[in-house]
Design a protein around this motif. Structure first.
Motif, PDB file in Angstrom:
ATOM      1  N   CYS A  71       4.019   1.847  -2.329  1.00 24.58           N
ATOM      2  CA  CYS A  71       4.788   2.354  -1.183  1.00 24.58           C
ATOM      3  C   CYS A  71       4.338   1.686   0.112  1.00 24.58           C
ATOM      4  N   ALA A  72       3.037   1.472   0.269  1.00 24.07           N
ATOM      5  CA  ALA A  72       2.528   0.834   1.485  1.00 24.07           C
ATOM      6  C   ALA A  72       3.052  -0.590   1.609  1.00 24.07           C
ATOM      7  N   ALA A  73       3.079  -1.332   0.487  1.00 24.89           N
ATOM      8  CA  ALA A  73       3.571  -2.712   0.525  1.00 24.89           C
ATOM      9  C   ALA A  73       5.088  -2.758   0.659  1.00 24.89           C
ATOM     10  N   ALA A  74       5.787  -1.839   0.009  1.00 20.27           N
ATOM     11  CA  ALA A  74       7.256  -1.832   0.049  1.00 20.27           C
ATOM     12  C   ALA A  74       7.778  -1.541   1.447  1.00 20.27           C
ATOM     13  N   ARG A  75       7.002  -0.834   2.241  1.00 18.84           N
ATOM     14  CA  ARG A  75       7.425  -0.521   3.599  1.00 18.84           C
ATOM     15  C   ARG A  75       7.582  -1.785   4.440  1.00 18.84           C
ATOM     16  N   GLU A  76       6.862  -2.862   4.064  1.00 20.10           N
ATOM     17  CA  GLU A  76       7.018  -4.134   4.774  1.00 20.10           C
ATOM     18  C   GLU A  76       8.381  -4.756   4.473  1.00 20.10           C
ATOM     19  N   VAL A  77       8.913  -4.494   3.293  1.00 19.69           N
ATOM     20  CA  VAL A  77      10.232  -5.009   2.902  1.00 19.69           C
ATOM     21  C   VAL A  77      11.339  -4.109   3.442  1.00 19.69           C
ATOM     22  N   LEU A  78      11.091  -2.805   3.417  1.00 20.81           N
ATOM     23  CA  LEU A  78      12.086  -1.813   3.814  1.00 20.81           C
ATOM     24  C   LEU A  78      11.481  -0.895   4.877  1.00 20.81           C
ATOM     25  N   PRO A  79      11.377  -1.390   6.110  1.00 21.62           N
ATOM     26  CA  PRO A  79      10.650  -0.641   7.149  1.00 21.62           C
ATOM     27  C   PRO A  79      11.313   0.667   7.571  1.00 21.62           C
ATOM     28  N   HIS A  80      12.598   0.830   7.268  1.00 15.81           N
ATOM     29  CA  HIS A  80      13.303   2.038   7.694  1.00 15.81           C
ATOM     30  C   HIS A  80      13.471   3.046   6.554  1.00 15.81           C
ATOM     31  N   THR A  81      12.797   2.794   5.439  1.00 17.27           N
ATOM     32  CA  THR A  81      12.867   3.690   4.290  1.00 17.27           C
ATOM     33  C   THR A  81      11.679   4.641   4.301  1.00 17.27           C
TER      34      THR A  81
END
Length: 355
Positions: A139-149
């Motif tokens: 989740c921490a890494a995915a937030r870099e791809v999807l910052p508004h999720t």
């Protein structure tokens, strides 16, 4: 107190409880052996693999059976609730927490790739639930791809509570996914299960929980080991994704596609090369060396290894360095570009839309 001394003291503290569990005998750690496939019900079963615990080296022998009707591979006899507790203990938490946390925390590139696989289907999901999130590193890494999720996590260990405290997930749910699904019904644009389904005692129950949790028009993202990988046969018990005794079910991709369709999903993407983790040969060499060498101290051993045994282990591992290097080079540079063509991808990923 040094970290090494502190660990030795902790092992000595845990040893009596482990030895008592072992002395109670293995029967209580397993359920009765099945005579039919848990996926399709066929009685046509053959033994695919016999192995031991090659990672923690806890005592016990494990059997994987394959259904000749549908190809489903499963642990048989399966671990009981007590068995699951015994073999999970000190793997993801306790003694193993720091080591596994460091390993998972270093895989940012892989986590980003998982998040990016959703972009063609929903480039801006508002809510995402990661089931089996562990410490929340995805989740921490995915937030870099999807910052508004907004990323939430669910796990049955206390790792999800750590993930929430560290800010890796917005909300952490601890418990059984099917049990929590009614509370979470229709709440998420995306539900992900990355290397989670193979750990579950009842994969079909988990899939039904996912259907309940994903909103209509939302997506389910699943990644699991591929039991049809040629490496599964060529490397035998040294194929890391077998991960006995934790992995209970291995679902062929055709079976999963059909079950998702029955549950009201449409599969919109199937990937094999992208989720392949290029570690098969390296891991096989390491597992063989670690099995051959006298083991490090652990509370499930009756006593700490002697100085001579520790020295012998060091000699064996040093002697294996050339093989480890060769495995690494072959994995990353020779096999990885051809993984799908050679059919050695060790995992597959499915994106399915709830209709």
């Amino acid at each position: 107190m040094s970290e090494k001394t502190e660990r030795a003291a902790r092992i000595a503290e845990l040893r009596p409880a482990y030895q008592a569990d072992i002395a109670a005998g293995p029967d209580r750690l397993f359920e009765p052996r099945r005579t039919s496939c848990p996926w399709c019900g066929s009685p046509e079963l053959t033994t695919r693999l016999r192995t031991t615990d090659l990672l923690q080296h806890k005592p016990g022998r494990f059997v994987l059976d394959r259904c000749e009707g549908c190809g489903h591979t499963f642990q048989n006899p399966r671990l009981s609730e007590r068995g699951l507790e015994f073999y999970y203990r000190d793997f993801y938490d306790g003694l193993g927490e720091k080591k596994l946390g460091d390993t998972f925390g270093s895989r940012t590139k892989m986590y980003r790739g998982r998040a990016e696989s959703m972009l063609p289907h929903d480039p801006a999901p508002k809510t995402w639930l990661d089931v089996g999130t562990g410490h929340g590193h995805f989740c921490a890494a995915a937030r870099e791809v999807l910052p508004h999720t907004a990323f939430d996590g669910l796990d049955f260990t206390d790792g999800v509570e750590l993930a929430e405290r560290e800010g890796r997930v917005k909300r952490g749910y601890r418990g059984d996914f099917p049990g929590l699904a009614p509370e979470l019904a229709g709440r998420y644009d995306v539900v992900s299960m990355f290397h989670y389904l193979e750990h579950s005692t009842d994969p079909d129950r988990e899939l039904r929980a996912a259907r309940e949790t994903v909103r209509p028009g939302g997506h389910l993202l699943i990644e699991v080991p591929d039991p049809e990988s040629r490496y599964a046969r060529l490397l035998g018990r040294w194929w890391l994704p077998w991960l006995q005794p934790q992995h209970l079910h291995f679902v062929p991709v055709a079976n999963l596609r059909a079950r998702l369709r029955d549950l009201g999903f449409t599969v919109v993407a199937e990937q094999h090369a992208e989720p392949h983790d290029p570690v098969d040969l390296l891991a096989a060499v390491w597992l063989a060396l670690d099995h051959a060498a006298p083991r490090d101290d652990a509370p499930w051993l009756p006593r700490p290894p002697s100085g001579a045994r520790r020295a012998l282990r060091a000699v064996v591992l040093v002697a294996g360095i050339p093989a480890l290097l060769a495995g690494t080079l072959l994995d990353r540079f020779a096999v990885r570009p051809l993984s799908r063509r050679l059919r050695v991808s060790n995992a597959y990923r499915i994106v399915a839309r709830r209709d």
